[in-house]
Scaffold this motif. Structure first.
Motif, PDB file in Angstrom:
ATOM      1  N   ARG A 138      24.157   5.019  -8.639  1.00 32.35           N
ATOM      2  CA  ARG A 138      22.966   5.609  -9.269  1.00 32.35           C
ATOM      3  C   ARG A 138      22.462   4.709 -10.388  1.00 32.35           C
ATOM      4  NH1 ARG A 138      23.100  11.532 -11.301  1.00 32.35           N
ATOM      5  NH2 ARG A 138      20.891  11.004 -11.528  1.00 32.35           N
ATOM      6  N   HIS A 139      23.387   4.100 -11.124  1.00 31.35           N
ATOM      7  CA  HIS A 139      22.988   3.161 -12.173  1.00 31.35           C
ATOM      8  C   HIS A 139      22.200   2.006 -11.576  1.00 31.35           C
ATOM      9  CE1 HIS A 139      23.664  -0.452 -14.684  1.00 31.35           C
ATOM     10  NE2 HIS A 139      23.507   0.380 -15.687  1.00 31.35           N
ATOM     11  N   PHE A 140      22.655   1.477 -10.435  1.00 33.35           N
ATOM     12  CA  PHE A 140      21.935   0.379  -9.783  1.00 33.35           C
ATOM     13  C   PHE A 140      20.536   0.831  -9.371  1.00 33.35           C
ATOM     14  CE2 PHE A 140      20.477  -1.755  -5.975  1.00 33.35           C
ATOM     15  CZ  PHE A 140      20.560  -3.099  -6.347  1.00 33.35           C
ATOM     16  N   ARG A 141      20.442   1.998  -8.744  1.00 36.38           N
ATOM     17  CA  ARG A 141      19.135   2.470  -8.299  1.00 36.38           C
ATOM     18  C   ARG A 141      18.194   2.685  -9.480  1.00 36.38           C
ATOM     19  NH1 ARG A 141      22.557   5.238  -4.526  1.00 36.38           N
ATOM     20  NH2 ARG A 141      22.649   7.132  -5.796  1.00 36.38           N
ATOM     21  N   THR A 142      18.739   3.049 -10.642  1.00 39.76           N
ATOM     22  CA  THR A 142      17.910   3.255 -11.823  1.00 39.76           C
ATOM     23  C   THR A 142      17.290   1.945 -12.295  1.00 39.76           C
ATOM     24  OG1 THR A 142      19.336   5.082 -12.516  1.00 39.76           O
ATOM     25  CG2 THR A 142      17.868   4.164 -14.179  1.00 39.76           C
ATOM     26  N   ILE A 143      18.114   0.895 -12.425  1.00 38.69           N
ATOM     27  CA  ILE A 143      17.582  -0.375 -12.925  1.00 38.69           C
ATOM     28  C   ILE A 143      16.828  -1.127 -11.838  1.00 38.69           C
ATOM     29  CG2 ILE A 143      19.340  -0.566 -14.710  1.00 38.69           C
ATOM     30  CD1 ILE A 143      20.865  -2.469 -12.952  1.00 38.69           C
ATOM     31  N   PHE A 144      17.134  -0.834 -10.565  1.00 41.77           N
ATOM     32  CA  PHE A 144      16.428  -1.504  -9.466  1.00 41.77           C
ATOM     33  C   PHE A 144      14.988  -1.012  -9.371  1.00 41.77           C
ATOM     34  CE2 PHE A 144      15.862  -2.242  -4.746  1.00 41.77           C
ATOM     35  CZ  PHE A 144      15.776  -3.623  -4.865  1.00 41.77           C
ATOM     36  N   ARG A 145      14.803   0.297  -9.558  1.00 43.41           N
ATOM     37  CA  ARG A 145      13.438   0.864  -9.516  1.00 43.41           C
ATOM     38  C   ARG A 145      12.677   0.578 -10.812  1.00 43.41           C
ATOM     39  NH1 ARG A 145      14.196   0.528  -4.531  1.00 43.41           N
ATOM     40  NH2 ARG A 145      15.826   1.889  -3.718  1.00 43.41           N
ATOM     41  N   ARG A 146      13.417   0.503 -11.924  1.00 46.20           N
ATOM     42  CA  ARG A 146      12.856   0.176 -13.240  1.00 46.20           C
ATOM     43  C   ARG A 146      11.649   1.050 -13.573  1.00 46.20           C
ATOM     44  NH1 ARG A 146      12.666  -5.923 -15.659  1.00 46.20           N
ATOM     45  NH2 ARG A 146      12.252  -5.347 -17.816  1.00 46.20           N
ATOM     46  N   GLU A 147      11.887   2.339 -13.562  1.00 44.28           N
ATOM     47  CA  GLU A 147      10.802   3.282 -13.859  1.00 44.28           C
ATOM     48  C   GLU A 147      10.589   3.459 -15.358  1.00 44.28           C
ATOM     49  OE1 GLU A 147      11.836   6.824 -11.854  1.00 44.28           O
ATOM     50  OE2 GLU A 147      11.552   5.994  -9.831  1.00 44.28           O
ATOM     51  N   HIS A 148      11.657   3.305 -16.169  1.00 42.35           N
ATOM     52  CA  HIS A 148      11.559   3.479 -17.619  1.00 42.35           C
ATOM     53  C   HIS A 148      12.086   2.207 -18.289  1.00 42.35           C
ATOM     54  CE1 HIS A 148      10.951   7.742 -16.706  1.00 42.35           C
ATOM     55  NE2 HIS A 148      12.039   7.675 -15.953  1.00 42.35           N
ATOM     56  N   ASP A 149      11.168   1.383 -18.822  1.00 41.30           N
ATOM     57  CA  ASP A 149      11.575   0.091 -19.382  1.00 41.30           C
ATOM     58  C   ASP A 149      12.568   0.239 -20.527  1.00 41.30           C
ATOM     59  OD1 ASP A 149      10.121  -1.269 -17.566  1.00 41.30           O
ATOM     60  OD2 ASP A 149       8.410  -1.659 -18.872  1.00 41.30           O
TER      61      ASP A 149
END
Length: 880
Positions: free
Chosen positions: A446-457
């Motif tokens: 989930r951490h990877f998907r969070t930074i991969f999508r980069r929705e919140h800089d």
């Protein structure tokens, strides 16, 4: 120009060698002699160097690189010889080149989702001694006998029976808290693990006794420093006011016994003397075990061991030790502290409460209060007022010790305690401490998907900073257990990684996240050399530009291909994988272990290197700029073999190569293991020493043997192998021959796109592809008299055709591994061309065939030796 060595006549001079060199530069040899004599020096005659009685192998430490004259006394050093044991191409299934399923989806973390749960409370500190055992002692330490209002009837009756007059009616005395009392709390940073116990005792006394008449002082740097009132913590007291005589004083401190320099012990001795002179005998609760006590302290203090191991809570004297016993006892305590740190290695942070709970898992004789305090103050931890963390340099070692030194049951108990004491913390800490669990793996995904999508800089920055901290602390083995961990690191560091500005953590395999990089990138060729105590990796283009006329960076070891500039180094004597950044524009150094097996892998190739001692069949062994060699002797005739490491090459010729044959179908060949091959073709003197006859047409001891058939070669090989047990010579396979001939090239010749008769012995009247005409020698030349190829092999092109072991067959169209030819046939393979052949016949890919019984002045042989080795993988013998 070098000056002769000079020495001072009397051993003293104000003129140094730099002055002499400067004078030599400006005034020449004559002026130097005058200046030397004036300065107290005289000329020292240089002793002639003794010639070596025999030519034996040399050490690579003797020179910055190797010259052609490469025989040196190998007793100079014991540097091990290295060679390629095996080589293989990284298979597609080993590289994750397609986005995995777990990386897809948009269920990343929302801001605030990974914060700590403030509704949960951490477990309380386990006391050093339970309150029910401790409070009677505290009351006794701070109490005294008081007269009550109750008549002492037994005393009255005793006086009456003795007819003694009663001046005053006796009353009963009862023990209770003294009206006055003094507490001194030692809150030195060293004792932070027992701060909670100190505060519990102080609060308990105030609750039972009350605060009236009780003075509570705090000290932080020993009794020689400032005292503070507990209820006025930030108001310093100018001087400690000694209580009235006989006032009970209780001190909670180790009295400096666990401080290494001994300065605090001296301060406490002085303070104890002052208290005694004031009529006070203080009682001390000391968390340090008696083995640490200084006997001098017991003269001024009533010391009580404050720990679970003290069944009788009462003052005691320190045991008398002689100096040797004292040192051994303290070393044992230090060992116990280290053992406690090993147990805590899985934790990211260690609070005093967790430290105490883990210590309580061990028997008392394995970990006491002193071990706890020593562990807290160990040099390998980074402390704060809340917890300590392990220094990154020792984290890997401690985690290895955690698995090595403790059984599974104890390890599971420790991990359960860590989870219990950190349940209230942020999930990111719990994830790191349980990184191999299923829950942690899903958290990292989930951490990877969070930074991969980069929705919140902003949130992306927070998560990446956290992952950087995690990367520094992870054990090398933990990277191998999760592709998501590797993918996170590559994603965050991708730009810096491509520029070669960041090195992957130890144990990280970049192939497990290849889909985040350019998998279609063209592989680059790197060459590996050994120079002294290091391996040097040089990009092929850089080597060609920098080192004209050959590679002079050391001794050749191997070649390997890489798409990206990352090399992984693994040694069988070490855990984990050590990453190295390849710098395409300059050399990269890799330190060499003293022995063992070393694995170097890129995203394209993997080579396994091993150390090797001199084989029993060899009289000498050494290494030069071309690589490893060994020599054997038959009846005084020396013949050299060279080690050719395992590798991959394109066998055959491309369709645009001039004058190629259709039988030279280009295909990939993998030679998974190395082999020995003759530096030159078999000479006539070697043949004659074994067979006793010489059927050659062009006679000469150093000339190549010719006019022999394949069958003749087999008879010779059988006889020489019988003369030298373990030699096990054979003819090379056709694939081995072409691999050795090409020496890492893909041009028609190992010398390039064309040749001259200065390089190769062929019919110079028939040059190759419009090249210049040259001399036609009409016979053979001595073996080793023409230039060698890049791997140190002479006359692979021309001079004589060389028999191979294979039966002839058409080249395959696809890749093959370790080909040995068909099981039968009518013709045996020959390679290399000859003195009478056209230049095109000397090409690396040119194939020829004859019946096994055919012989002519054009056919000779070159020995090979298989990769099966009887020698162990150890350092070379001291003398060969």
């Amino acid at each position: 120009m070098k000056s002769p060595a000079t020495i001072p006549k009397n051993g003293l001079s104000f003129t140094g060698r730099a002055d002499l060199l400067s004078f030599l530069h400006h005034n020449g040899e004559t002026g130097l002699d005058c200046m030397a004599e004036f300065s107290g020096y005289e000329r020292k005659q240089r002793q002639p160097e003794k010639a070596s009685p025999t030519k034996v192998a040399h050490s690579i430490l003797a020179m910055p690189y190797f010259s052609e004259d490469h025989h040196f006394d190998e007793t100079i050093t014991k540097m091990p010889f290295w060679r390629v044991k095996s080589k293989r191409r990284i298979q597609p299934e080993e590289i994750v080149s397609v986005e995995p399923e777990w990386a897809k989806g948009d269920d990343g973390f929302a801001p605030g989702e990974v914060r700590a749960d403030y509704t949960k409370k951490p477990p309380s500190l386990i006391p050093l001694v339970s309150w029910f055992r401790l409070w009677p002692f505290l009351k006794k330490a701070l109490g005294r006998d008081h007269l009550s209002n109750d008549l002492d009837i037994p005393k009255i009756l005793e006086n009456i029976t003795r007819f003694e007059p009663l001046k005053k009616l006796p009353v009963k005395s009862r023990f209770g808290w003294d009206a006055l009392g003094c507490l001194i709390l030692d809150l030195d940073d060293r004792l932070l693990p027992v701060w909670g116990d100190i505060n519990q005792v102080c609060n308990g006394i105030e609750k039972l006794r009350g605060k009236s008449g009780l003075s509570v002082y705090m000290i932080e740097n020993g009794p020689a420093e400032t005292f503070r009132k507990r209820d006025k913590r930030y108001d310093p007291v100018a001087d400690f006011k000694f209580p009235e005589p006989f006032t009970p004083v209780l001190i909670l401190s180790d009295l400096g016994c666990l401080e290494k320099t001994g300065l605090l012990v001296k301060q406490w001795l002085d303070f104890g003397k002052r208290l005694n002179r004031a009529g006070i005998c203080p009682v001390v609760l000391n968390p340090a075990s008696p083995v640490h006590w200084d006997n001098r302290l017991t003269r001024h203090y009533s010391i009580v061991w404050w720990d679970r191991g003290n069944r009788n809570i009462r003052p005691r004297r320190a045991k008398s030790y002689d100096s040797v016993e004292k040192i051994k006892a303290i070393e044992q305590e230090d060992t116990r502290a280290m053992r406690l740190l090993y147990l805590l290695a899985p934790a990211i942070r260690v609070e005093p409460e967790l430290l105490r709970a883990v210590r309580m898992l061990l028997p008392m004789d394995e970990a006491d209060g002193a071990a706890e305090i020593l562990a807290w103050n160990h040099v390998s931890v980074l402390r704060s007022y809340i917890a300590f963390t392990f220094d990154k340099e020792v984290r890997k070692l401690y985690r290895d010790k955690f698995i090595e030194k403790f059984d599974k049951e104890l390890r599971e108990k420790v991990i359960d305690l860590i989870e219990k004491y950190h349940d209230h913390l942020s999930p990111v800490i719990q994830c790191e401490e349980n990184i191999t669990s299923k829950w942690a793996r899903e958290f990292i995904e989930r951490h990877f998907r969070t930074i991969f999508r980069r929705e919140h800089d902003f949130y992306w920055e927070q998560l990446t900073q956290w992952f950087h901290r995690v990367s520094d602390r992870l054990h090398p083995d933990e990277w191998q257990k999760s592709d998501a961990l590797t993918s996170c690191w590559v994603l965050i560091n991708r730009d810096l990684l491509e520029k070669g500005q960041v090195t992957p953590p130890e144990g990280l395999d970049l192939n497990r996240a290849a889909w985040l990089r350019d998998v279609e990138k063209t592989p680059q060729l790197y060459r590996l050399f050994q120079q002294g105590a290091v391996f040097r990796v040089v990009h092929n283009d850089v080597a060609k530009k920098k080192y004209s006329g050959g590679f002079e960076t050391g001794s050749r070891i191997a070649e390997l291909l890489a798409r990206h500039n990352n090399l992984m180094v693994a040694c069988d004597h070490e855990s984990g994988v050590r990453p190295v950044i390849l710098e395409p524009e300059k050399e990269t150094s890799i330190s060499i272990p003293s022995q063992g097996v070393l694995t170097l892998s890129t995203d394209y190739d993997e080579i396994v290197l091993e150390t090797v001692k001199r084989p029993d069949w060899a009289n000498s062994m050494g290494r030069d700029r071309h690589g490893l060699f060994a020599e054997f002797i038959v009846k005084g005739v020396v013949h050299r073999l060279r080690w050719i490491g395992a590798g991959t090459f394109m066998m055959g010729s491309p369709e645009d190569e001039p004058e190629r044959l259709n039988s030279e179908l280009l295909h990939e060949v993998v030679l998974s293991q190395g082999f020995w091959i003759g530096e030159t073709a078999c000479t006539q003197e070697l043949w004659e020493s074994v067979m006793g006859a010489n059927p050659s047409r062009f006679k000469g001891a150093k000339r190549p043997m010719e006019n022999v058939s394949w069958n003749h070669c087999q008879a010779f090989i059988k006889k020489i192998n019988a003369m030298l047990p373990g030699l096990d010579l054979r003819l090379s396979t056709e694939a081995e021959w072409e691999y050795a001939c090409r020496a890492g090239t893909q041009t028609p010749f190992s010398f390039g796109d064309n040749i001259t008769t200065d390089q190769v012995n062929y019919d110079g009247d028939n040059p190759y592809a419009g090249g210049p005409r040259g001399k036609y020698r009409k016979g053979t030349v001595e073996a080793g008299s023409l230039p060698c190829n890049q791997w140190g092999l002479y006359e692979m092109h021309g001079n004589v055709w060389e028999w191979c072991n294979d039966w002839y067959e058409e080249n395959p169209s696809g890749p093959v591994t370790d080909p040995v030819g068909p099981e039968g046939g009518g013709y045996r393979v020959l390679r290399g061309g000859s003195w009478i052949s056209l230049a095109e016949f000397a090409r690396s890919a040119r194939r020829s065939r004859f019946e096994p019984g055919h012989r002519s002045p054009r056919t000779g042989l070159r020995f090979a030796r298989g990769h099966q080795e009887e020698e162990s993988l150890t350092e070379p013998k001291e003398k060969m």
